[in-house]
Design a protein around this motif. Structure first.
Motif, short mmCIF file in Angstrom:
data_model
loop_
_atom_site.label_atom_id
_atom_site.label_comp_id
_atom_site.label_asym_id
_atom_site.label_seq_id
_atom_site.Cartn_x
_atom_site.Cartn_y
_atom_site.Cartn_z
N THR A 243 0.82 -1.22 0.00
CA THR A 243 0.00 0.00 0.00
C THR A 243 0.86 1.26 0.00
O THR A 243 0.32 2.37 0.02
N SER A 244 2.17 1.10 -0.04
CA SER A 244 3.07 2.24 -0.04
C SER A 244 2.98 3.02 -1.34
O SER A 244 2.75 2.45 -2.42
N GLU A 245 3.18 4.33 -1.27
CA GLU A 245 3.16 5.17 -2.48
C GLU A 245 4.43 5.00 -3.30
O GLU A 245 4.38 4.96 -4.53
N GLU A 246 5.58 4.92 -2.64
CA GLU A 246 6.85 4.68 -3.32
C GLU A 246 7.26 3.24 -3.07
O GLU A 246 7.27 2.77 -1.94
N ASN A 247 7.63 2.54 -4.16
CA ASN A 247 7.95 1.13 -4.03
C ASN A 247 9.24 0.77 -4.77
O ASN A 247 9.41 1.10 -5.94
N PHE A 248 10.11 0.08 -4.06
CA PHE A 248 11.37 -0.40 -4.62
C PHE A 248 11.43 -1.91 -4.35
O PHE A 248 10.88 -2.41 -3.37
N LEU A 249 12.12 -2.61 -5.25
CA LEU A 249 12.20 -4.06 -5.15
C LEU A 249 13.65 -4.51 -5.15
O LEU A 249 14.38 -4.27 -6.11
N GLN A 250 14.06 -5.15 -4.04
CA GLN A 250 15.39 -5.75 -3.95
C GLN A 250 15.26 -7.24 -4.19
O GLN A 250 14.42 -7.91 -3.57
N LEU A 251 16.10 -7.78 -5.08
CA LEU A 251 16.13 -9.21 -5.36
C LEU A 251 17.50 -9.76 -5.02
O LEU A 251 18.52 -9.17 -5.38
N SER A 269 19.23 1.45 -0.78
CA SER A 269 20.53 1.46 -0.13
C SER A 269 21.04 2.89 0.06
O SER A 269 20.99 3.71 -0.85
N ASN A 270 21.48 3.17 1.29
CA ASN A 270 22.05 4.48 1.66
C ASN A 270 21.02 5.61 1.60
O ASN A 270 21.37 6.77 1.38
N SER A 271 19.77 5.28 1.83
CA SER A 271 18.69 6.27 1.73
C SER A 271 18.83 7.40 2.73
O SER A 271 18.36 8.52 2.48
N PHE A 272 19.45 7.13 3.88
CA PHE A 272 19.61 8.20 4.88
C PHE A 272 20.54 9.30 4.38
O PHE A 272 20.57 10.40 4.95
N ASN A 273 21.31 8.99 3.34
CA ASN A 273 22.22 9.98 2.77
C ASN A 273 21.77 10.49 1.40
O ASN A 273 21.83 11.68 1.13
N ASN A 274 21.28 9.58 0.54
CA ASN A 274 20.85 10.04 -0.78
C ASN A 274 19.40 10.50 -0.80
O ASN A 274 18.93 11.05 -1.81
N LYS A 275 18.65 10.24 0.29
CA LYS A 275 17.27 10.70 0.50
C LYS A 275 16.24 10.03 -0.41
O LYS A 275 15.06 10.42 -0.40
N ILE A 276 16.64 9.03 -1.19
CA ILE A 276 15.71 8.38 -2.11
C ILE A 276 14.77 7.46 -1.32
O ILE A 276 15.20 6.46 -0.75
N GLY A 277 13.50 7.83 -1.29
CA GLY A 277 12.50 7.09 -0.53
C GLY A 277 12.46 7.44 0.94
O GLY A 277 11.61 6.93 1.67
#
Length: 296
Positions: A243-251, A269-277
């Motif tokens: 139900t999330s608005e932004e969705n990423f898939l790790q395989l 990965s590294n979202s706390f720095n690149n701010k993606i998601g």
């Protein structure tokens, strides 16, 4: 008939959701971050423990919070203050998979109806943590229905200040025949990693409608165009939705194991720095999403 049972197994506290009418069940390990230890639909094993594949190394079905995947060298800044997560990845100095994967959760409530059973479990962080100095509670509601399992995750900020966060889930699904198995999802962008699997960039990459698994060694992340991923094997077909608005898939496919990690995430990965998601949760506010595994 739906039922809920608590039990002890190898010094672990488990809670099991069962549908005896169709031989379906879900087992949750309270001592290991309330992970989904096993899942069976209609006598078909979807998720199960693997020999020589310890949870402390594989994070099987771990709930990933406040970050998913990795933080480069565990370092990040928030509101002009620098913080340092503990490095827990042997091959690098990265911080891996958040802070709740090894916490002990407690049962809050149970519910049984004519067509489902559910358990809500929680963990509250009230101690001062230098790497993430915020008070929060995380609630997980597992609901077993006729042909699906729902996992609702609710995060509450119990602090007087906001904090950053990402949510992820790390289930491994049985795949006894990679040659005849494939995924289906919509994506035209992929994450480019460095040698330590830290995000470098988002690149254009059109994914085939039938993503075959044969001869693939995966540790890849995709930007999803919608919230649905389908998994087709010779024994079962499954739909994973969010139900999330932004969705990423790790395989991820571990070597020489008959499983594949299909990981829904709200950041990368590294979202706390690149701010993606990356999202922020204000004081006394909550955030919730639901992941659903549906047998097709």
């Amino acid at each position: 008939m739906f039922a809920i049972k608590e039990k002890k197994q190898n010094n672990f506290s488990l809670v099991e959701l069962k549908n005896t009418a169709n031989n379906s069940y879900a087992s949750i390990s309270l001592n290991e971050g309330a992970r989904l230890q096993s899942l069976n639909f209609k006598g078909i094993s979807i998720i199960e423990e693997q020999p020589n594949f310890d949870y402390k190394d594989c994070y099987s079905s771990a709930i990933l919070f406040p970050f998913a995947n990795r933080i480069e060298e565990g370092k990040y800044s928030y509101k002009n203050t620098k913080y340092q997560f503990k490095s827990n990845e042997p091959k690098s100095k990265n911080a891996l998979h958040g802070l709740v994967f090894n916490k002990e959760f407690k049962i809050l409530e149970k519910e049984i109806t004519s067509n489902s059973c559910a358990v809500t479990i929680y963990y509250s962080e009230r101690n001062e943590c230098k790497s993430f100095p915020f008070k929060y509670s995380i609630y997980l509601t597992y609901t077993l229905l006729e042909n699906e399992l729902q996992l609702k995750v609710t995060v509450k900020n119990n602090d007087t200040k906001s904090f950053p966060f990402v949510l992820g889930w790390h289930p491994y699904f049985n795949c006894n025949n990679f040659k005849n198995s494939y995924l289906s999802f919509k994506s035209d962008k992929k994450i480019s990693f460095d040698k330590n699997l830290i995000t470098k960039d988002i690149i254009n990459h059109k994914t085939a409608s039938k993503f075959k698994l044969e001869n693939k060694q995966l540790d890849d992340c995709f930007v999803l165009e919608d919230n649905i991923v389908q998994f087709f094997t010779s024994k079962y077909q499954l739909e994973i939705s969010s139900t999330s608005e932004e969705n990423f898939l790790q395989l991820y496919t571990p070597k020489n194991k008959p499983v594949i990690a299909i990981e829904p995430m709200t950041g990368i990965s590294n979202s706390f720095n690149n701010k993606i998601g990356l999202q922020e949760l204000d004081a006394n506010k909550t955030y919730a999403l639901t992941w659903t595994l549906k047998l097709l």
